[in-house]
Design an enzyme around this catalytic site. Structure first.
Site, mmCIF file in Angstrom:
data_model
loop_
_atom_site.group_PDB
_atom_site.id
_atom_site.type_symbol
_atom_site.label_atom_id
_atom_site.label_comp_id
_atom_site.label_asym_id
_atom_site.label_seq_id
_atom_site.Cartn_x
_atom_site.Cartn_y
_atom_site.Cartn_z
ATOM 1 N N GLY A 1 1.343 5.362 -17.336
ATOM 2 C CA GLY A 1 1.991 6.338 -16.463
ATOM 3 C C GLY A 1 3.260 5.867 -15.808
ATOM 4 O O GLY A 1 3.577 6.329 -14.706
ATOM 5 N N THR B 1 6.473 6.369 -16.793
ATOM 6 C CA THR B 1 7.449 7.462 -16.761
ATOM 7 C C THR B 1 7.009 8.555 -15.793
ATOM 8 O O THR B 1 7.823 9.110 -15.048
ATOM 9 C CB THR B 1 7.620 8.041 -18.172
ATOM 10 O OG1 THR B 1 8.012 6.998 -19.063
ATOM 11 C CG2 THR B 1 8.672 9.139 -18.186
ATOM 12 N N HIS C 1 -28.911 -3.831 -39.349
ATOM 13 C CA HIS C 1 -27.757 -4.525 -38.784
ATOM 14 C C HIS C 1 -27.513 -4.082 -37.335
ATOM 15 O O HIS C 1 -27.363 -4.917 -36.430
ATOM 16 C CB HIS C 1 -26.526 -4.242 -39.653
ATOM 17 C CG HIS C 1 -25.292 -4.980 -39.219
ATOM 18 N ND1 HIS C 1 -24.813 -6.085 -39.871
ATOM 19 C CD2 HIS C 1 -24.439 -4.775 -38.184
ATOM 20 C CE1 HIS C 1 -23.725 -6.524 -39.272
ATOM 21 N NE2 HIS C 1 -23.476 -5.728 -38.243
ATOM 22 N N GLU C 2 -27.482 -2.770 -37.106
ATOM 23 C CA GLU C 2 -27.192 -2.262 -35.766
ATOM 24 C C GLU C 2 -28.347 -2.545 -34.799
ATOM 25 O O GLU C 2 -28.119 -2.870 -33.628
ATOM 26 C CB GLU C 2 -26.902 -0.759 -35.822
ATOM 27 C CG GLU C 2 -25.707 -0.375 -36.682
ATOM 28 C CD GLU C 2 -24.426 -1.075 -36.250
ATOM 29 O OE1 GLU C 2 -24.302 -1.430 -35.055
ATOM 30 O OE2 GLU C 2 -23.556 -1.295 -37.106
ATOM 31 N N HIS D 1 -28.045 -6.043 -33.534
ATOM 32 C CA HIS D 1 -27.115 -6.164 -32.409
ATOM 33 C C HIS D 1 -27.805 -5.783 -31.099
ATOM 34 O O HIS D 1 -27.697 -6.489 -30.084
ATOM 35 C CB HIS D 1 -25.910 -5.244 -32.628
ATOM 36 C CG HIS D 1 -24.916 -5.760 -33.623
ATOM 37 N ND1 HIS D 1 -24.338 -6.996 -33.523
ATOM 38 C CD2 HIS D 1 -24.390 -5.172 -34.739
ATOM 39 C CE1 HIS D 1 -23.486 -7.165 -34.530
ATOM 40 N NE2 HIS D 1 -23.515 -6.076 -35.288
ATOM 41 N N ASP E 1 -17.571 -8.047 -36.838
ATOM 42 C CA ASP E 1 -18.287 -8.882 -35.870
ATOM 43 C C ASP E 1 -17.748 -10.307 -35.876
ATOM 44 O O ASP E 1 -17.523 -10.905 -34.818
ATOM 45 C CB ASP E 1 -19.778 -8.889 -36.192
ATOM 46 C CG ASP E 1 -20.367 -7.491 -36.205
ATOM 47 O OD1 ASP E 1 -19.830 -6.625 -35.478
ATOM 48 O OD2 ASP E 1 -21.333 -7.262 -36.945
#
Length: 668
Positions: free
Chosen positions: A243, A245, A460-461, A464, A537
């Site tokens: 912000g 401008t 995989h998820e 995590h 990752d």
């Protein structure tokens, strides 16, 4: 009179242009240059030629002029069908005549019908001859006004219009050439500035600094009475989209003064000296409008450090910078003109530009905090119909590190999502989906994954999420999804901290690395083979581990040495920037060994946690394959350890920008 005095007076007469009143100077610049006498002479000749063509050539092309004797001969042969008798001429029409065809031959025409004109002579028997020949005749008196209009005024008027068009074209061309060194600044008048400090949020400290500028422009007597001098220049520094401008326009709107808007690239041209001339013209116009504000956006385009360069472009930029330095703090007082500039590259600016007397004050505009984000969201949601259950506070907690432009984009995306489903209000779900779309990209349900690939992505998820939730200092898991998003992400795990973070301990960073390595560890545990899904990752984890060693001194082997430099502090993400090496080859080798050791330890920790909670891994992954998306409550119910989560989202790093891990770990 001495030669030196004559020379001095001549120089004053030639070069003392800035002492002229601005109004007269503008009128001289706007006046069209008069053509030379040679152009006027040639144009007069051209006008006479056009009159001759109009009166003679064009008329002869239609009406044939014949002798009076020829007219009488045609009249006797009764070839004239009609005529009009005027005071000085006779105009008429003949008919075609032909001979009788001979036997076996075609008739040949001896005369073609024509429109003729002849000069009238004294002929008392003219009417009698016309009647004998059976000619349809009439008399006509030519009016002086009609003759004057058709024969003189009309062609002269055409030439005058042509002359005006040519003169304007010549004048515009000369004016554009003479105005090559004119400033391209756009003057925004006071009524056009409809922005004030109420329209800017998330930067309260910056507004406090700039209120003094506004107060000085409104009440300069109070400051002059105390002997105080307002800064000639204020430099707004911050990342893109914060912000800068908008804040400059708010200053102009609050001060109710003219506002000159120009970019640094508008000064630089291929020709040397043009930029300096535009700087002089800009400040001349600003002094005529004083008190006023000049907003110079992207200052680094002309304000880079000077040095030995080869080429006209660099010479032009340096001359432009030199002229800007003189105008801001030269011999002449620059009262009433305040220069606001914005840049996201303060490290490349020339030191002479940043010294006191030019840009006296630097205002840092960084990413807003929690309260600032909520205020920004309220501004952008003013004219949008929000549902009763919408909590902008929750959205603000979900968007740490977002700039004002990011928040405006998220609110607009929420409105688009609501319009897509033909709703009349924007709900909390629309805002949450919009934030996820900005962070991770749009959903790509059209991308069909094979069952085996989908199963690998799910483990995989979940890896995590489980590695993160079983670490003491990890951020709470907010959402797990195996719906592809963006360009490459096949799934993501979203973690949202409970508050903004400005410092992180080594334990927190290690736990974050453990969560990043959870996906790779889950694949090895379940499938016994790794895939390319952990590329993102590993990239994030390697960057974070290298920062721990090189910047934060968190490696006992390397020690407290600061071994790297982060380039482009406002343009690159902290973990995405490539560190510039600032050490020996031996130290660099030790750094690589330490980074590898830290990553290996994080991966072993994640593997141990997942092996100890394999039942949870299997249970959550099976449910994720069915539902494709799990929120925080469903995830905690599946691991048999539900707990209440405070609404939050990605945590910022020390400088307020998002770390890549905070944007969700994806399987790309």
């Amino acid at each position: 009179m001495s030669d030196s005095l004559k020379q001095t007076r001549a120089q004053k007469g030639l070069f003392n242009v800035q002492n002229d009143p601005p109004a007269n100077h503008d009128s001289k610049q706007k006046r069209l240059p008069l053509p030379s006498w040679r152009i006027m002479l040639w144009y007069g000749v051209l006008t006479l030629l056009m009159l001759w063509v109009w009166q003679e050539v064009l008329s002869q092309a239609i009406v044939q002029t014949i002798p009076y004797s020829d007219f009488k001969a045609r009249l006797e042969r009764k070839e004239v069908t009609e005529c009009t008798v005027r005071d000085d001429e006779i105009q008429g029409r003949t008919k075609s005549t032909g001979s009788a065809p001979a036997k076996g031959k075609t008739a040949v025409s001896t005369a073609e019908p024509i429109l003729f004109r002849t000069v009238r002579m004294e002929d008392p028997k003219l009417v009698e001859d016309l009647q004998k020949a059976g000619v349809k005749y009439s008399a006509e008196r030519t009016g002086l006004l009609a003759h004057l209009v058709w024969a003189w005024l009309l062609p002269i008027g055409v030439m005058l219009v042509l002359w005006m068009v040519v003169s304007n074209r010549i004048g515009s061309a000369q004016e554009s050439v003479m105005g090559f060194g004119k400033s391209r600044a756009k003057l925004v008048a006071e009524p056009e500035i409809r922005v004030d400090f109420n329209d800017v949020a998330g930067c309260d400290e910056a507004k406090t600094e700039l209120r003094e500028v506004v107060d000085f422009l409104r009440h300069p007597e109070h400051y002059r009475m105390l002997g105080a001098k307002i800064p000639k220049g204020v430099l707004l520094v911050g990342p893109p989209g914060t912000g800068k401008t908008l804040l400059a326009r708010a200053v102009a709107g609050e001060a109710a003064v003219p506002f000159f808007l120009i970019s640094g690239s508008d000064f630089v041209e291929m020709f040397v000296g043009v930029g300096a001339a535009r700087v002089r013209d800009l400040f001349r116009q600003a002094k005529a409008q004083a008190p006023c504000i000049i907003f110079l956006d992207e200052l680094d385009a002309i304000g880079r450090q000077r040095g030995v360069h080869v080429g006209a472009v660099n010479d032009e930029r340096e001359q432009t910078l030199n002229q800007l330095l003189v105008e801001m703090d030269g011999f002449e007082a620059n009262s009433g003109v305040i220069v606001l500039s914005a840049t996201n590259r303060p490290d490349v600016l020339d030191q002479a530009l940043l010294r006191p007397g030019r840009f006296d004050r630097q205002v840092v505009i960084d990413a807003p905090d929690l309260d600032g984000r909520e205020a920004i969201l309220e501004i952008h949601a003013r004219n949008k119909p929000l549902a009763a259950d919408v909590s902008l506070r929750n959205v603000a907690q979900a968007t740490p590190g977002f700039s004002g432009a990011d928040l405006a984009n998220a609110v607009n995306e929420a409105a688009l999502l609501a319009a897509r489903r033909q709703a009349s209000t924007i709900t909390q779900s629309d805002l949450d989906d919009a934030v996820e779309k900005v962070v991770a990209g749009p959903e790509r349900r059209s991308r069909r994954l094979q069952d085996e690939v989908k199963r690998r992505v799910a483990y995989h998820e979940v890896g995590h999420a489980l590695a993160a939730i079983h670490c003491k200092y990890s951020d709470p898991v907010q959402k797990i999804s195996i719906i592809p998003r963006g360009r490459a992400a096949l799934g993501y795990t979203l973690q949202r901290p409970q508050f903004d973070r400005y410092l992180m301990t080594r334990s927190e960073l290690v736990d974050r690395l453990t969560g990043m390595m959870g996906g790779r560890a889950a694949e090895e545990l379940i499938f016994g083979e790794v895939s390319t899904g952990a590329e993102n990752d590993l990239e994030q984890a390697t960057a974070l581990a290298r920062q721990m060693v090189c910047l934060y001194g968190m490696s006992p082997k390397v020690g407290l040495v600061h071994c790297g430099q982060k380039p482009l502090p406002f343009l690159a993400e902290p973990l995405e920037a490539h560190l510039q090496r600032d050490c020996s080859e031996q130290t660099a080798r030790e750094i690589d060994e330490e980074v590898k050791r830290i990553l290996d330890e994080a991966k072993q920790t994640a593997a141990s946690l997942l092996a100890a909670h394999r039942d949870q891994l299997e249970r959550v992954a099976a449910e994720l394959l069915v539902r494709e998306t799990l929120d925080a409550d469903a995830f905690h119910e599946l691991i048999a350890g539900p707990k209440t989560l405070a609404p939050a989202i990605p945590a910022p790093s020390a400088n307020g920008r998002l770390l890549p891990a905070e944007r969700g770990t994806d399987n790309s």
